[in-house]
Design a protein around this motif. Structure first.
Motif, PDB file in Angstrom:
ATOM      1  N   GLU A 175       0.829  -1.199   0.000  1.00  0.00           N
ATOM      2  CA  GLU A 175       0.000   0.000   0.000  1.00  0.00           C
ATOM      3  C   GLU A 175       0.867   1.254   0.000  1.00  0.00           C
ATOM      4  OE1 GLU A 175      -3.531   2.120   2.658  1.00  0.00           O
ATOM      5  OE2 GLU A 175      -2.911   0.045   3.072  1.00  0.00           O
ATOM      6  N   ALA A 176       1.982   1.215   0.709  1.00  0.00           N
ATOM      7  CA  ALA A 176       2.887   2.369   0.735  1.00  0.00           C
ATOM      8  C   ALA A 176       3.500   2.617  -0.638  1.00  0.00           C
ATOM      9  CB  ALA A 176       3.990   2.148   1.777  1.00  0.00           C
ATOM     10  N   PHE A 182       1.030   6.764  -6.874  1.00  0.00           N
ATOM     11  CA  PHE A 182      -0.119   7.595  -7.234  1.00  0.00           C
ATOM     12  C   PHE A 182       0.127   9.071  -6.922  1.00  0.00           C
ATOM     13  CE2 PHE A 182      -2.733   3.555  -6.572  1.00  0.00           C
ATOM     14  CZ  PHE A 182      -2.725   3.270  -7.926  1.00  0.00           C
ATOM     15  N   ARG A 183       0.924   9.360  -5.881  1.00  0.00           N
ATOM     16  CA  ARG A 183       1.242  10.756  -5.578  1.00  0.00           C
ATOM     17  C   ARG A 183       2.115  11.369  -6.663  1.00  0.00           C
ATOM     18  NH1 ARG A 183      -0.125  12.398  -0.498  1.00  0.00           N
ATOM     19  NH2 ARG A 183      -0.694  10.743   0.988  1.00  0.00           N
ATOM     20  N   HIS A 197      -2.537  -8.147  -5.411  1.00  0.00           N
ATOM     21  CA  HIS A 197      -3.131  -9.118  -4.484  1.00  0.00           C
ATOM     22  C   HIS A 197      -4.403  -8.513  -3.888  1.00  0.00           C
ATOM     23  CE1 HIS A 197      -3.588 -11.850  -1.044  1.00  0.00           C
ATOM     24  NE2 HIS A 197      -2.823 -12.683  -1.730  1.00  0.00           N
ATOM     25  N   GLU A 198      -5.392  -9.368  -3.657  1.00  0.00           N
ATOM     26  CA  GLU A 198      -6.697  -8.883  -3.197  1.00  0.00           C
ATOM     27  C   GLU A 198      -6.645  -8.258  -1.812  1.00  0.00           C
ATOM     28  OE1 GLU A 198      -8.076 -13.322  -1.640  1.00  0.00           O
ATOM     29  OE2 GLU A 198      -9.075 -12.356  -3.320  1.00  0.00           O
ATOM     30  N   ASP A 199      -5.581  -8.544  -1.034  1.00  0.00           N
ATOM     31  CA  ASP A 199      -5.496  -7.989   0.319  1.00  0.00           C
ATOM     32  C   ASP A 199      -4.895  -6.585   0.344  1.00  0.00           C
ATOM     33  OD1 ASP A 199      -6.580 -10.285   1.309  1.00  0.00           O
ATOM     34  OD2 ASP A 199      -4.652 -11.220   1.812  1.00  0.00           O
ATOM     35  N   ILE A 200      -4.395  -6.093  -0.788  1.00  0.00           N
ATOM     36  CA  ILE A 200      -3.757  -4.783  -0.811  1.00  0.00           C
ATOM     37  C   ILE A 200      -4.838  -3.711  -0.970  1.00  0.00           C
ATOM     38  CG2 ILE A 200      -2.112  -3.302  -2.009  1.00  0.00           C
ATOM     39  CD1 ILE A 200      -0.647  -5.774  -2.907  1.00  0.00           C
ATOM     40  N   SER A 201      -4.909  -2.804  -0.037  1.00  0.00           N
ATOM     41  CA  SER A 201      -5.905  -1.733  -0.074  1.00  0.00           C
ATOM     42  C   SER A 201      -5.441  -0.599  -0.965  1.00  0.00           C
ATOM     43  CB  SER A 201      -6.168  -1.210   1.336  1.00  0.00           C
ATOM     44  OG  SER A 201      -6.625  -2.234   2.190  1.00  0.00           O
ATOM     45  N   ARG A 202      -6.406   0.131  -1.512  1.00  0.00           N
ATOM     46  CA  ARG A 202      -6.060   1.308  -2.289  1.00  0.00           C
ATOM     47  C   ARG A 202      -5.754   2.464  -1.345  1.00  0.00           C
ATOM     48  NH1 ARG A 202      -6.595  -2.464  -5.038  1.00  0.00           N
ATOM     49  NH2 ARG A 202      -7.309  -2.614  -7.199  1.00  0.00           N
ATOM     50  N   PRO A 203      -4.583   3.103  -1.500  1.00  0.00           N
ATOM     51  CA  PRO A 203      -4.233   4.217  -0.610  1.00  0.00           C
ATOM     52  C   PRO A 203      -5.086   5.439  -0.898  1.00  0.00           C
ATOM     53  CG  PRO A 203      -2.612   4.007  -2.351  1.00  0.00           C
ATOM     54  CD  PRO A 203      -3.540   2.834  -2.499  1.00  0.00           C
ATOM     55  N   ALA A 204      -5.041   6.402   0.020  1.00  0.00           N
ATOM     56  CA  ALA A 204      -5.836   7.617  -0.141  1.00  0.00           C
ATOM     57  C   ALA A 204      -5.447   8.372  -1.402  1.00  0.00           C
ATOM     58  CB  ALA A 204      -5.655   8.506   1.098  1.00  0.00           C
ATOM     59  N   ALA A 216     -10.102  -0.256 -14.143  1.00  0.00           N
ATOM     60  CA  ALA A 216     -10.412  -1.676 -14.005  1.00  0.00           C
ATOM     61  C   ALA A 216      -9.955  -2.136 -12.630  1.00  0.00           C
ATOM     62  CB  ALA A 216      -9.723  -2.492 -15.091  1.00  0.00           C
ATOM     63  N   LEU A 217     -10.853  -2.765 -11.882  1.00  0.00           N
ATOM     64  CA  LEU A 217     -10.571  -3.216 -10.525  1.00  0.00           C
ATOM     65  C   LEU A 217     -10.601  -4.732 -10.462  1.00  0.00           C
ATOM     66  CD1 LEU A 217     -12.833  -0.760  -8.486  1.00  0.00           C
ATOM     67  CD2 LEU A 217     -10.353  -0.599  -8.795  1.00  0.00           C
ATOM     68  N   THR A 218      -9.674  -5.308  -9.683  1.00  0.00           N
ATOM     69  CA  THR A 218      -9.701  -6.751  -9.453  1.00  0.00           C
ATOM     70  C   THR A 218     -10.385  -7.099  -8.148  1.00  0.00           C
ATOM     71  OG1 THR A 218      -7.501  -6.575  -8.472  1.00  0.00           O
ATOM     72  CG2 THR A 218      -7.614  -7.165 -10.792  1.00  0.00           C
ATOM     73  N   ASP A 219     -10.636  -6.112  -7.343  1.00  0.00           N
ATOM     74  CA  ASP A 219     -11.423  -6.339  -6.141  1.00  0.00           C
ATOM     75  C   ASP A 219     -12.325  -5.132  -5.933  1.00  0.00           C
ATOM     76  OD1 ASP A 219     -10.283  -4.590  -3.609  1.00  0.00           O
ATOM     77  OD2 ASP A 219      -8.781  -4.944  -5.164  1.00  0.00           O
ATOM     78  N   ALA A 220     -13.420  -5.351  -5.249  1.00  0.00           N
ATOM     79  CA  ALA A 220     -14.431  -4.306  -5.108  1.00  0.00           C
ATOM     80  C   ALA A 220     -14.296  -3.518  -3.818  1.00  0.00           C
ATOM     81  CB  ALA A 220     -15.819  -4.937  -5.186  1.00  0.00           C
ATOM     82  N   SER A 221     -13.223  -3.756  -3.062  1.00  0.00           N
ATOM     83  CA  SER A 221     -13.102  -3.051  -1.777  1.00  0.00           C
ATOM     84  C   SER A 221     -12.974  -1.549  -1.963  1.00  0.00           C
ATOM     85  CB  SER A 221     -11.884  -3.585  -1.013  1.00  0.00           C
ATOM     86  OG  SER A 221     -10.686  -3.377  -1.760  1.00  0.00           O
ATOM     87  N   ALA A 222     -12.419  -1.118  -3.100  1.00  0.00           N
ATOM     88  CA  ALA A 222     -12.277   0.319  -3.342  1.00  0.00           C
ATOM     89  C   ALA A 222     -13.628   1.009  -3.399  1.00  0.00           C
ATOM     90  CB  ALA A 222     -11.512   0.559  -4.639  1.00  0.00           C
ATOM     91  N   LEU A 223     -14.689   0.257  -3.744  1.00  0.00           N
ATOM     92  CA  LEU A 223     -16.019   0.861  -3.815  1.00  0.00           C
ATOM     93  C   LEU A 223     -16.531   1.273  -2.435  1.00  0.00           C
ATOM     94  CD1 LEU A 223     -17.732  -1.527  -6.397  1.00  0.00           C
ATOM     95  CD2 LEU A 223     -16.518   0.607  -6.816  1.00  0.00           C
ATOM     96  N   GLU A 224     -15.950   0.707  -1.375  1.00  0.00           N
ATOM     97  CA  GLU A 224     -16.404   1.018  -0.022  1.00  0.00           C
ATOM     98  C   GLU A 224     -15.724   2.245   0.557  1.00  0.00           C
ATOM     99  OE1 GLU A 224     -15.796  -2.443   2.301  1.00  0.00           O
ATOM    100  OE2 GLU A 224     -17.026  -3.734   1.027  1.00  0.00           O
ATOM    101  N   ALA A 225     -14.663   2.742  -0.132  1.00  0.00           N
ATOM    102  CA  ALA A 225     -13.911   3.869   0.412  1.00  0.00           C
ATOM    103  C   ALA A 225     -14.753   5.138   0.399  1.00  0.00           C
ATOM    104  CB  ALA A 225     -12.632   4.087  -0.393  1.00  0.00           C
ATOM    105  N   PRO A 226     -14.668   5.927   1.460  1.00  0.00           N
ATOM    106  CA  PRO A 226     -15.453   7.176   1.503  1.00  0.00           C
ATOM    107  C   PRO A 226     -14.990   8.197   0.471  1.00  0.00           C
ATOM    108  CG  PRO A 226     -13.959   7.027   3.387  1.00  0.00           C
ATOM    109  CD  PRO A 226     -13.921   5.694   2.708  1.00  0.00           C
TER     110      PRO A 226
END
Length: 779
Positions: A175-176, A182-183, A197-204, A216-226
């Motif tokens: 994630e770091a 991205f910065r 990997h599906e366990d890696i979160s998208r950083p702010a 294109a996303l391989t996991d949908a967890s990014a959809l939950e980010a505020p």
């Protein structure tokens, strides 16, 4: 002579991109080791075969949509360490880097490549193309390529480093690392990282990509980010996740500009309860810009999507039915595609409630055996495609589709007949019937007064209905691989017919004389009709005919004696039978002529040919032809000359360079007896391309070839007797592309470096060439 010495003789401006590979399919270790050692201290870089293109072709199904068109080329990775001057050319010109599938490029090699490309804007790593990715590479990419706007990393690329020990919690892309990348790359517009990997979160920082419009996303967890709302430019979203939930889909409502949504059906989980489904569908319904959707979860809910116009459902093993109230769910739907939906067996009974539906395609649904009886009640349906379905008949109500303009029936072998009232489709303009072997056309087909295009392919019916000639609005007719025994009489009534194509219809024995009275006919092609033995003697009454093809009709011994002067393109050939053109041939508009085993009647010393505007001539010679079928003297405007299957042709006309002064392109193929080129070839001062393939007795090129001052491309392939290139070759100041393959040449001319404009050099199958064996250089 070393390879380095040969390469370094080439001027700085001839190489922007390079592909280096061995000529032999399985070179011995000693051969390959010697080659790699003389070229680069890092042989793996060469074997990697990294491809470079200025632009990558657009693929609508790829999450990354890239600009159309590309300059095909490739880059061997030793550029960075071997030739600094080439590196400067790459830095200036290359903007897109594509690594092909299954190349398995070492990460160190890829890192070297991107360091050479400060102007890189597109990086596309196909599935399985790179052995590993890590944080260090992402950091290097961000710092080396500040203009990067499009990044696609395919699946099958392990996000692990060389020290990976198999622990599930060890992921070198962290994630770091993503946060730093991205910065630095805030200008990204298109992004897909299928390797994460599906366990890696998208950083702010991911949600601060204000210009990102395709994701294109391989996991949908990014959809939950505020912070999802911050991706305000997002218009296209692809989700390929194995654990997507309806609640996550429900969060898409925050993407107010989203117009294209694709959710992989084979990985999307069905909801556990109706409430979850309603939540997901209510979200889709509130997307104000949504126009295109690839998703079927919406059919598990009663909610509607009032803006959706296009729905495509493909390759699903889950969808077995559509909802009965589909018209209420999708009131604005205009286009529906159901493809490879294996369980789907039928459409709902009130399918006609889709009052706005204009296009319906049902394809490759193995259990779809029947259309609904009320399908004729779709008031707006204009296009209907039924392809590869186990249909046995069509409902009579199909004839009530008053707006239907195009009907395509393809690969439905059990359909025996069309509905009895088929002639009531008075608005039908296109009818395509393909791979319907047992279909019998109705006698009333002549009632389709608006029909413009008719295609019948692979049909075993032996007759066309007599009323077929009443289709007076027909503009195009194509009959392909049919066993009809005769063409209907009275076709001269088709006053609007512009194109008639007849191919591979073995039972047709003649073209009726009435065909010569089609007043508007512009294109007539009759090819591979092996039973055809008779054609009209005169075609001059076809005053608008521009293209005529009459080839592969092995029983035809006589060609038309009089051809219309309006012809622009003429292809004639009968293969086994020696047919001849008439001695007098006056075709003032003809620009392209292709003759296959056809000669010209010789009633005097010369034939009277008048082809003043002919610029392309292709001759496929008869097996026993020792000379060209007619003299070239009258073809002063010829630009392209192709001579093929010249098995017994011993020489070209001696005056070729004197009479064809406008010639731009010369092709000679399979000239097994051709030993030399005439000296007058040097007079072809406008020639830009010369190609000689399979001339085993050609042993030399004339020294005067240097006079071809505009020659850009020279291809000599399979000329084993050719042992030496003339020294004057190096005086071809415009030569851009030189290919010498499977010849016996041992040395390139000493002044080879004088070819200042050379961009591509290909040397294959000539193991005697010292130091340049198996080399292709793309500039």
């Amino acid at each position: 002579m070393s390879t380095h010495a040969n390469i370094n003789q080439l001027p700085d401006d001839i190489l922007i991109r390079i592909l280096w590979h061995s000529n032999r399919p399985n070179p011995s270790k000693s051969d390959s080791d010697a080659l790699w050692h003389t070229v680069s201290p890092t042989p793996n870089y060469i074997r990697a075969d990294l491809s470079v293109r200025k632009l990558i072709p657009t693929d609508e199904k790829t999450p990354i949509s890239t600009p159309p068109g590309f300059a095909d080329a490739a880059l061997s990775l030793f550029i960075a360490s071997v030739c600094p001057r080439w590196r400067r050319l790459v830095q200036r010109h290359v903007s897109t880097l594509l690594v092909r599938e299954n190349r398995v490029v070492p990460l160190q090699a890829l890192t070297h490549a991107v360091s050479c490309l400060p102007n890189l804007t597109h990086l596309h790593l196909c599935d399985g193309s790179v052995e590993t990715l890590d944080d260090a590479f992402l950091a290097h990419l961000a710092s080396s390529c500040p203009k990067l706007t499009i990044l696609h990393v395919g699946s099958g690329i392990a996000p692990v480093d060389n020290d990976y020990n198999g622990r599930e919690d060890d992921h070198p892309i962290t994630e770091a690392g993503l946060d730093h990348f991205f910065r630095q790359c805030t200008q990204l517009q298109q992004l897909s990282l299928f390797c994460l990997h599906e366990d890696i979160s998208r950083p702010a920082s991911f949600f601060q990509l204000a210009d990102l419009h395709t994701l294109a996303l391989t996991d949908a967890s990014a959809l939950e980010a505020p912070d999802l709302l911050n991706l305000s430019s997002l218009t296209t979203l692809t989700i390929a996740s194995q654990e997507i939930t309806c609640e996550q889909i429900g969060r898409l409502v925050r993407l107010t500009r989203l117009s294209n949504l694709s959710i992989s059906d084979q990985t999307c989980l069905y909801p556990d309860d109706d409430h979850s489904a309603a939540l997901a569908i209510s979200t889709i319904a509130r997307l104000p810009c949504l126009k295109s959707l690839e998703f079927l979860l919406m059919f598990c809910s009663e909610a509607s999507c009032t803006t959706l116009e296009q729905l495509h459902i493909t390759d699903t093993h889950q969808l077995d039915r559509l909802p009965d109230d589909i018209g209420a769910l999708l009131p604005c739907l205009r286009e529906l595609t159901l493809s490879s939906c294996e369980p789907l067996a039928r459409l709902p009974r009130n399918f006609s409630s889709l009052s706005c539906l204009e296009s319906l395609t049902i394809s490759k649904c193995d259990h779809f055996s029947r259309l609904p009886e009320k399908i004729g009640s779709l008031p707006a349906l204009k296009r209907l495609v039924l392809e590869k379905l186990p249909l046995s008949d069509l409902p009579d109500s199909l004839c009530e589709l008053s707006s239907l303009e195009s009907l395509f029936l393809i690969g439905c072998p059990e359909i025996h007949h069309l509905p009895a009232g088929f002639s009531r489709l008075t608005g039908l303009r296109t009818l395509s019937l393909m791979h319907l072997p047992v279909l019998t056309l109705p006698e009333g087909i002549g009632g389709l007064k608006s029909l413009h295009t008719f295609l019948l392919k692979e049909n075993y019916g032996q007759l066309l209905p007599a009323s077929f000639s009443q289709l007076t609005s027909l503009v195009q007719v194509e009959l392909d691989a049919c066993i009809i025994g005769a063409l209907p009489e009275g076709m001269q009534q088709m006053s609007h017919l512009l194109e008639l194509h007849i191919g591979a219809c073995p039972n047709i024995t003649e073209i009726p004389e009435s065909f010569s009275r089609l007043p508007g006919l512009q294109v007539l092609t009759v090819n591979d009709c092996t039973g055809l033995s008779s054609v009209p003697r005169r075609l001059d009454s076809l005053t608008k005919l521009k293209r005529l093809e009459l080839t592969g009709c092995r029983q035809l011994t006589e060609l038309p004696e009089i051809l219309p002067p309006s012809l622009e393109i003429l292809h004639l050939g009968c293969y086994n039978q020696v047919s001849k053109l008439p001695r007098t041939l006056f075709l003032p508009s003809l620009t392209s002529l292709r003759l296959i085993s056809v000669g010209v009647e010789q009633q005097g010393e010369e034939s009277d040919l008048s082809l003043p505007h002919l610029n392309c001539l292709e001759l496929v010679l008869a097996d026993d032809a020792e000379e060209l079928p007619f003299p070239l003297a009258s073809l002063s405007q010829l630009r392209t000359l192709g001579i093929w299957s010249a098995g017994k042709l011993k020489q070209l006309p001696g005056n070729i360079g004197l009479v064809l002064r406008q010639l731009r392109k010369l092709q000679i193929h399979h000239a097994h007896e051709l030993a030399e080129l005439p000296a007058s070839i040097s007079e072809l001062r406008n020639l830009t391309s010369m190609e000689i393939l399979e001339a085993p007795k050609l042993s030399t090129l004339p020294d005067a070839i240097s006079a071809l001052s505009r020659l850009c491309k020279l291809n000599l392939t399979h000329c084993p007797a050719l042992k030496l290139l003339p020294a004057s070759l190096t005086q071809l100041s415009c030569l851009y592309d030189l290919s010498i393959q499977f010849a016996s040449i041992c040395w390139l001319p000493a002044d080879f470096a004088n070819l200042k404009r050379l961009r591509r050099l290909s040397v294959h199958g000539s193991p005697g060439i010292r130091g340049m064996y198996g080399l292709t250089i793309h500039g």
